[in-house]
Design a protein around this motif. Structure first.
Motif, PDB file in Angstrom:
ATOM      1  N   GLN A  39       0.845  -1.190   0.000  1.00  0.00           N
ATOM      2  CA  GLN A  39       0.000   0.000   0.000  1.00  0.00           C
ATOM      3  C   GLN A  39       0.879   1.239   0.000  1.00  0.00           C
ATOM      4  O   GLN A  39       1.654   1.458   0.932  1.00  0.00           O
ATOM      5  CB  GLN A  39      -0.938   0.010   1.208  1.00  0.00           C
ATOM      6  CG  GLN A  39      -1.967   1.120   1.175  1.00  0.00           C
ATOM      7  CD  GLN A  39      -3.064   0.915   2.194  1.00  0.00           C
ATOM      8  OE1 GLN A  39      -2.914   0.168   3.162  1.00  0.00           O
ATOM      9  NE2 GLN A  39      -4.185   1.575   1.988  1.00  0.00           N
ATOM     10  N   LYS A  43      -3.090   5.353  -1.854  1.00  0.00           N
ATOM     11  CA  LYS A  43      -3.554   4.302  -2.762  1.00  0.00           C
ATOM     12  C   LYS A  43      -4.132   3.129  -1.974  1.00  0.00           C
ATOM     13  O   LYS A  43      -3.873   2.974  -0.780  1.00  0.00           O
ATOM     14  CB  LYS A  43      -2.413   3.819  -3.655  1.00  0.00           C
ATOM     15  CG  LYS A  43      -1.898   4.876  -4.619  1.00  0.00           C
ATOM     16  CD  LYS A  43      -0.899   4.278  -5.590  1.00  0.00           C
ATOM     17  CE  LYS A  43      -0.452   5.309  -6.619  1.00  0.00           C
ATOM     18  NZ  LYS A  43       0.503   4.711  -7.607  1.00  0.00           N
ATOM     19  N   GLN A  44      -4.895   2.293  -2.662  1.00  0.00           N
ATOM     20  CA  GLN A  44      -5.446   1.108  -2.026  1.00  0.00           C
ATOM     21  C   GLN A  44      -4.398   0.014  -1.920  1.00  0.00           C
ATOM     22  O   GLN A  44      -3.431  -0.020  -2.692  1.00  0.00           O
ATOM     23  CB  GLN A  44      -6.641   0.600  -2.848  1.00  0.00           C
ATOM     24  CG  GLN A  44      -7.869   1.486  -2.781  1.00  0.00           C
ATOM     25  CD  GLN A  44      -9.092   0.840  -3.419  1.00  0.00           C
ATOM     26  OE1 GLN A  44      -8.967   0.031  -4.341  1.00  0.00           O
ATOM     27  NE2 GLN A  44     -10.260   1.184  -2.933  1.00  0.00           N
ATOM     28  N   GLU A  46      -2.817  -3.448  -2.583  1.00  0.00           N
ATOM     29  CA  GLU A  46      -2.887  -4.281  -3.763  1.00  0.00           C
ATOM     30  C   GLU A  46      -2.040  -5.536  -3.609  1.00  0.00           C
ATOM     31  O   GLU A  46      -1.013  -5.528  -2.919  1.00  0.00           O
ATOM     32  CB  GLU A  46      -2.420  -3.500  -5.005  1.00  0.00           C
ATOM     33  CG  GLU A  46      -1.017  -2.955  -4.918  1.00  0.00           C
ATOM     34  CD  GLU A  46      -0.630  -2.072  -6.096  1.00  0.00           C
ATOM     35  OE1 GLU A  46      -1.456  -1.898  -7.027  1.00  0.00           O
ATOM     36  OE2 GLU A  46       0.504  -1.548  -6.091  1.00  0.00           O
TER      37      GLU A  46
END
Length: 120
Positions: A39, A43-44, A46
């Protein structure tokens, strides 16, 4: 109680390498898949890579050819070898495990994360 503890993060120059480790401990009966997520700020989280108990692997397109995931089932440990690192790989990297505990309950556990910074 189950713990996942990551290690191996740090600061590295572009093009450099790092090896992350994640050890699972506690009342573990067996571990199914293990994986690494990341992460970046804003941002998310992933998926980076995952590996099954049998050794089958899955990689995100952005790390194919650069990162390698492996595991030592005897040590309940998963590794992530990261080569040719880029500034965009900068993120907190989290370990993840899908496992059965001694009470025969299956659940997913997460580590606290380790910071990887790629910068000159």
């Amino acid at each position: 109680q189950v713990q996942l503890v990551e290690s191996g993060g740090g600061l590295v120059q572009p093009g450099g390498s790092l090896r992350l480790s994640c050890a699972a401990s506690g009342s573990i009966f067996s571990i199914n898949a293990m994986g690494w997520y990341r992460q970046a700020p804003g941002k998310q989280r992933e998926l980076v890579a995952a590996i099954t108990s049998g050794g089958s692997t899955n990689y995100a397109d952005f790390v194919k050819g650069r990162f390698t995931i492996s595991r030592d089932n005897a040590k309940n440990t998963v590794y992530l070898q990261m080569n040719s690192l880029k500034p965009e790989d900068t993120a907190v990297y989290y370990c993840n495990a899908d496992l059965w505990i001694m009470t025969m309950t299956r659940d997913t556990y997460w580590g606290r994360g380790t910071q990887v910074t790629v910068s000159s």
